[in-house]
Motif scaffolding. Sequence first.
Motif, mmCIF file in Angstrom:
data_model
loop_
_atom_site.group_PDB
_atom_site.id
_atom_site.type_symbol
_atom_site.label_atom_id
_atom_site.label_comp_id
_atom_site.label_asym_id
_atom_site.label_seq_id
_atom_site.Cartn_x
_atom_site.Cartn_y
_atom_site.Cartn_z
ATOM 1 N N CYS A 27 0.866 -1.176 0.000
ATOM 2 C CA CYS A 27 0.000 0.000 0.000
ATOM 3 C C CYS A 27 0.905 1.229 0.000
ATOM 4 O O CYS A 27 1.432 1.618 1.030
ATOM 5 N N PRO A 57 -3.817 6.158 3.942
ATOM 6 C CA PRO A 57 -4.528 4.887 3.778
ATOM 7 C C PRO A 57 -6.009 5.018 4.128
ATOM 8 O O PRO A 57 -6.422 5.936 4.833
ATOM 9 N N LYS A 100 -10.304 1.452 6.763
ATOM 10 C CA LYS A 100 -10.181 0.036 7.107
ATOM 11 C C LYS A 100 -8.724 -0.318 7.402
ATOM 12 O O LYS A 100 -8.421 -1.023 8.355
ATOM 13 N N ARG A 101 -7.807 0.200 6.583
ATOM 14 C CA ARG A 101 -6.385 -0.066 6.791
ATOM 15 C C ARG A 101 -5.880 0.615 8.052
ATOM 16 O O ARG A 101 -5.066 0.057 8.788
ATOM 17 N N ARG A 127 -6.840 -1.510 10.965
ATOM 18 C CA ARG A 127 -6.014 -2.717 11.039
ATOM 19 C C ARG A 127 -4.614 -2.393 11.553
ATOM 20 O O ARG A 127 -4.064 -3.113 12.385
#
Length: 70
Positions: A45, A50, A53-54, A57
């Motif tokens: 990525c 980002p 969702k990233r 995480r």
Amino acid sequence: MSLFLLTFGLLLLIAVAMAVGVIVQKKSMASSCGGLGSMGIDKICDCDDPCDKRKKRLAKEQMWKENQIL
């Protein structure tokens, strides 16, 4: 049947020889095109900001690393 076993044994011997060669040379497996590193991309990525969702995480992974018991 003996031809099958002979062929299978020969292929198995070749596969083992290739594996031993890689282990002895201590080289990592590499793709023919060089992968993303050849294009100057350091990570999968490569975006500056980002998605949400990233971010969640990454925050979860960071929290897990901080609370990890060695």
